[in-house]
Each structure stands twice: as structure tokens, then as C-alpha cells.
Scaffold this active site. Structure first.
Site, PDB file in Angstrom:
ATOM      1  N   GLY A  45       0.834  -1.193   0.000  1.00 44.89           N
ATOM      2  CA  GLY A  45       0.000   0.000   0.000  1.00 44.89           C
ATOM      3  C   GLY A  45       0.871   1.244   0.000  1.00 44.89           C
ATOM      4  N   GLN A  50       2.826  10.062   1.940  1.00 47.07           N
ATOM      5  CA  GLN A  50       4.142   9.404   1.994  1.00 47.07           C
ATOM      6  C   GLN A  50       5.053   9.852   0.848  1.00 47.07           C
ATOM      7  OE1 GLN A  50       2.232   5.290   2.610  1.00 47.07           O
ATOM      8  NE2 GLN A  50       4.119   5.144   3.794  1.00 47.07           N
ATOM      9  N   CYS A  92       5.750  -0.153   7.674  1.00 47.59           N
ATOM     10  CA  CYS A  92       5.395   1.087   6.980  1.00 47.59           C
ATOM     11  C   CYS A  92       6.602   1.525   6.151  1.00 47.59           C
ATOM     12  CB  CYS A  92       5.042   2.176   7.996  1.00 47.59           C
ATOM     13  SG  CYS A  92       4.558   3.742   7.237  1.00 47.59           S
ATOM     14  N   LEU A  93       6.336   1.888   4.906  1.00 50.15           N
ATOM     15  CA  LEU A  93       7.445   2.299   4.040  1.00 50.15           C
ATOM     16  C   LEU A  93       8.070   3.603   4.514  1.00 50.15           C
ATOM     17  CD1 LEU A  93       5.832   1.373   0.582  1.00 50.15           C
ATOM     18  CD2 LEU A  93       7.553   0.070   1.872  1.00 50.15           C
ATOM     19  N   HIS A 134      -4.672   1.059   7.551  1.00 47.82           N
ATOM     20  CA  HIS A 134      -3.338   1.665   7.707  1.00 47.82           C
ATOM     21  C   HIS A 134      -3.201   2.859   6.746  1.00 47.82           C
ATOM     22  CE1 HIS A 134       1.242   1.142   8.110  1.00 47.82           C
ATOM     23  NE2 HIS A 134       1.133   1.935   7.057  1.00 47.82           N
ATOM     24  N   GLU A 135      -3.645   2.677   5.493  1.00 51.31           N
ATOM     25  CA  GLU A 135      -3.491   3.754   4.486  1.00 51.31           C
ATOM     26  C   GLU A 135      -4.425   4.929   4.779  1.00 51.31           C
ATOM     27  OE1 GLU A 135      -0.943   3.550   2.823  1.00 51.31           O
ATOM     28  OE2 GLU A 135      -0.575   1.413   3.070  1.00 51.31           O
ATOM     29  N   HIS A 138      -3.026   7.095   7.335  1.00 38.76           N
ATOM     30  CA  HIS A 138      -2.022   8.033   6.801  1.00 38.76           C
ATOM     31  C   HIS A 138      -2.682   9.341   6.364  1.00 38.76           C
ATOM     32  CE1 HIS A 138       1.948   6.193   6.634  1.00 38.76           C
ATOM     33  NE2 HIS A 138       1.488   5.079   6.093  1.00 38.76           N
TER      34      HIS A 138
END
Ligand code: K1U
Ligand code: ZN
Length: 171
Positions: A45, A50, A92-93, A134-135, A138
Site C-alpha cells: 500500500g 508518503q 510502513c514504508l 493503515h493507508e 495516513h
């Protein structure tokens, strides 16, 4: 185009994102770049903040083996969440190489606008449900470490500050 992924701590990751509304060529280009960036990372994702864009756009593809199943969500909203919860070891990226167990509703129904401007609604379970939540977090300036205790959160934040200093030194 692959865009650089911001690393925590960064004020752009803490800011609530603005609604998109109309689908423009700029939003389609952003979504295409986000998918390319997510597959390259690799991740399952990615949310627009991000890559430094504080707009409510998310991409996901939780298929690990088999043909890709990319989803682009503009202005996504969780419209229903199950009472039963599940625990998943999230990453998480924007917080590389750090993982922690987070408890979330096991199933969610998400409504969003697709790139044709059509409103969509779909139920997600398993990794798809965890990833969608999660997204969407963000987009509200929330990271998975915000679900952890203050000591663990601080430890991870210090590691990320060190990583950013090292990367800055390396150029
Ligand atoms: O939002 C992000 O930072 C992307 C993140 C999404 C996510 C992962 C795990 C649970 C919830 C949400 C990632 O994709 S981290 C990388 C990852 O999980 C992965 C990478 C390659 C293959 C499979 C998974
Ligand atoms: Zn993340």
C-alpha cells in the site's frame, strides 16, 4: 515515475490531508506514480502524504503471488467496521525495517471514488482490511506507531532520526 518516500518524522506525515473531489489529470498522474513507487519499494500500500502530497489518495495491492490487483482510492472512507478485531504485525514504508503488532477491526467496508469519478464500495478482510485502515490512517496524519506505547514509539522515532541523519550524510 518513482517518487521518493518520506521517512518519519516529517511534518507532512502528521498533517490531515485535503479531500480531492474532482478527478483531474494531475490526480491520475499522482496515482500512476504512487503505484509505480509502491511496487518498486516493494509494499502492499501507499498513501499520498508518503510521497509529500497531502491529498486523500491511496493505492493498494495485497496480492503477493499471482497477477497484480491494483486499487486506487480517492477520498476513501471506512463506512462500516466489524466488531471482531485482528492483530497483524504491521510495517510502513515511511518507517523502514520496524514492525509492531497492531489490533484493528478484522473486516471493513470502504467507500471511495475511482479514477473514472465513480463512487465504489467494497468489503475487505485479511491483509486487505488491515492495509486499507493503515493507508486511511495516513490520510488523517496517523502512523501505526501511534497505536504503540510512548516508550516503543519514542525508540522507533529515534531510530528513524538516526537513519535520516545517516542518509543525509551519505547524500
Ligand atoms: O503504507 C505503507 O507504508 C505501506 C505498508 C502497508 C502495510 C503493511 C503491512 C500492514 C499494513 C499496511 C507496506 O506495504 S510495508 C511492506 C510490506 O508489508 C510488504 C512488502 C512486500 C511484500 C509484502 C509486504
Ligand atoms: Zn505506512
Amino acid at each position: 515515475m518513482i517518487r521518493p518516500i518520506l521517512i518519519h518524522p516529517d511534518p507532512r506525515l502528521k498533517k490531515p490531508c485535503e479531500a480531492v473531489g474532482e478527478i483531474t489529470p494531475e490526480i491520475r498522474a499522482l496515482a500512476a506514480d504512487m503505484l509505480e513507487t509502491m511496487y518498486d519499494a516493494p509494499g502492499v500500500g501507499l498513501a499520498a502524504p508518503q510521497v509529500g502530497v497531502t491529498k486523500r489518495v491511496v493505492v493498494m495491492d495485497c496480492i503477493k503471488d499471482g497477477p497484480p490487483e491494483p486499487i486506487v482510492m480517492v477520498d476513501p472512507q471506512v463506512v462500516w467496521a466489524s466488531e471482531d478485531v485482528t492483530t497483524y504485525e504491521e510495517g510502513c514504508l515511511s518507517i523502514p525495517d520496524q514492525y509492531a503488532e497492531v489490533k484493528r477491526p478484522a473486516s471493513v467496508r470502504v467507500a471511495w471514488t475511482d479514477l473514472d469519478g465513480l463512487r465504489q464500495e467494497r468489503d475487505f478482510t485479511g491483509l486487505w482490511a488491515t492495509c486499507a485502515q493503515h493507508e486511511i490512517d495516513h490520510l488523517d496524519g496517523k502512523l501505526f506507531i501511534d497505536y504503540l506505547g510512548p516508550l516503543k514509539r519514542q525508540m522507533i522515532t529515534r531510530k528513524m532520526e538516526k537513519l535520516k541523519r545517516e542518509r543525509a550524510r551519505q547524500g
